[in-house]
Write a protein that holds these residues in place. Sequence first.
Motif, mmCIF file in Angstrom:
data_model
loop_
_atom_site.group_PDB
_atom_site.id
_atom_site.type_symbol
_atom_site.label_atom_id
_atom_site.label_comp_id
_atom_site.label_asym_id
_atom_site.label_seq_id
_atom_site.Cartn_x
_atom_site.Cartn_y
_atom_site.Cartn_z
ATOM 1 N N TYR A 65 0.831 -1.192 0.000
ATOM 2 C CA TYR A 65 0.000 0.000 0.000
ATOM 3 C C TYR A 65 0.869 1.247 0.000
ATOM 4 C CZ TYR A 65 -3.883 -2.991 1.667
ATOM 5 O OH TYR A 65 -4.841 -3.952 1.816
ATOM 6 N N PHE A 73 -3.806 3.441 -1.655
ATOM 7 C CA PHE A 73 -3.969 2.586 -2.827
ATOM 8 C C PHE A 73 -3.268 1.254 -2.600
ATOM 9 C CE2 PHE A 73 -4.224 6.913 -4.450
ATOM 10 C CZ PHE A 73 -5.334 6.858 -5.270
ATOM 11 N N ASP A 74 -3.849 0.181 -3.129
ATOM 12 C CA ASP A 74 -3.205 -1.125 -3.132
ATOM 13 C C ASP A 74 -2.419 -1.216 -4.441
ATOM 14 O OD1 ASP A 74 -2.459 -3.792 -3.410
ATOM 15 O OD2 ASP A 74 -4.365 -4.560 -2.648
ATOM 16 N N VAL A 75 -1.097 -1.107 -4.341
ATOM 17 C CA VAL A 75 -0.238 -1.117 -5.532
ATOM 18 C C VAL A 75 0.438 -2.476 -5.731
ATOM 19 C CG1 VAL A 75 0.130 1.387 -5.514
ATOM 20 C CG2 VAL A 75 1.722 -0.092 -4.265
ATOM 21 N N THR A 76 -0.122 -3.512 -5.091
ATOM 22 C CA THR A 76 0.457 -4.848 -5.180
ATOM 23 C C THR A 76 0.588 -5.326 -6.617
ATOM 24 O OG1 THR A 76 -0.575 -5.333 -3.047
ATOM 25 C CG2 THR A 76 0.279 -7.206 -4.289
ATOM 26 N N SER A 77 -0.362 -4.986 -7.470
ATOM 27 C CA SER A 77 -0.291 -5.427 -8.876
ATOM 28 C C SER A 77 0.908 -4.819 -9.598
ATOM 29 C CB SER A 77 -1.585 -5.089 -9.620
ATOM 30 O OG SER A 77 -1.754 -3.689 -9.703
ATOM 31 N N GLY A 78 1.483 -3.773 -9.043
ATOM 32 C CA GLY A 78 2.688 -3.158 -9.600
ATOM 33 C C GLY A 78 3.917 -3.542 -8.787
ATOM 34 N N TYR A 82 6.933 -1.433 -7.039
ATOM 35 C CA TYR A 82 6.774 -1.033 -5.641
ATOM 36 C C TYR A 82 7.219 -2.078 -4.623
ATOM 37 C CZ TYR A 82 3.937 2.578 -7.789
ATOM 38 O OH TYR A 82 3.510 3.615 -8.557
ATOM 39 N N THR A 92 6.273 3.372 -0.704
ATOM 40 C CA THR A 92 5.246 2.524 -0.097
ATOM 41 C C THR A 92 5.272 2.562 1.420
ATOM 42 O OG1 THR A 92 6.633 0.547 -0.097
ATOM 43 C CG2 THR A 92 5.314 0.971 -2.074
ATOM 44 N N TYR A 133 -2.601 6.641 -10.242
ATOM 45 C CA TYR A 133 -3.088 5.920 -9.060
ATOM 46 C C TYR A 133 -4.586 5.623 -9.118
ATOM 47 C CZ TYR A 133 1.605 6.424 -7.556
ATOM 48 O OH TYR A 133 2.971 6.336 -7.515
ATOM 49 N N LYS A 136 -5.290 3.096 -12.042
ATOM 50 C CA LYS A 136 -4.694 1.757 -12.057
ATOM 51 C C LYS A 136 -4.893 0.942 -10.794
ATOM 52 C CE LYS A 136 -0.825 2.621 -15.166
ATOM 53 N NZ LYS A 136 0.616 2.536 -15.298
ATOM 54 N N TYR A 137 -5.011 1.585 -9.646
ATOM 55 C CA TYR A 137 -4.947 0.855 -8.388
ATOM 56 C C TYR A 137 -6.209 1.033 -7.544
ATOM 57 C CZ TYR A 137 -0.062 0.690 -9.770
ATOM 58 O OH TYR A 137 1.090 0.485 -10.472
#
Length: 172
Positions: A65, A73-78, A82, A92, A133, A136-137
Motif C-alpha cells: 500500500y 492505494f493497493d499497488v500490489t499489482s505493480g 513497488y 510505499t 493511481y 490503475k490501483y
Amino acid sequence: MAGPAPGRRLWPLAALALVLALALELPAVQAGQTPRPAARGPAVRLFTEEELARFGGEEEDQPIYMAVKGVVFDVTSGKEFYGRGAPYNALTGKDSTRGVAKMSLDPADLTHDTTGLTAEELKSLDDVFTTVYKAKYPIVGYTARRILNEDGSPNLDFKPEDQPHFDIKDEF
C-alpha cells in the motif's frame, strides 16, 4: 381559495423520482433467473501511519500500500515497481504525496506535507493522482490525517461525497 398543502404538491414528484430511480437501477432479469447482487469492492478503512507502514512491500505475503493525497492505494499489482528492492519501493508504506508531486525519492520528500510546492508540482501531483493511481490501483482506505486533525478532532473540511471511491448508490 387555498391550494393543496405544500407536502401534497410534492408527493407525486417524489413518487415519480423514486419509480424512475428504481427502474434505472434494476438489472434486466429474464424469466427463471435470479438477480445477482451488485459487486462491491472491499470496504475502505482508516490507516494510521503505523498501520500503513506495515504494508511497505517487505513481506512477501502482504499487500503493498501507498498513500497519495491521503488516499491509500493497493499497488500490489505493480510489485515490479513497488515491491522490495523495486525502484519505487521507497514510496510505499506511507503517504508520499510530496515525493509524487516532486517526482522525488529523497527521504525528506516522502511525506504528506505539500507546504511550499510550486503550482507546477501541484498540477503534476493532481495529474499523477488521477491518471496513474486512481486509474490503475484500487482504493483501500484513507490516512487518518485526511479525516482527523493533528489533535484527533474531526477534519471539518473532509466530505465523504468528495472522495474518489464514494458513490451515492452504494449508500442505499
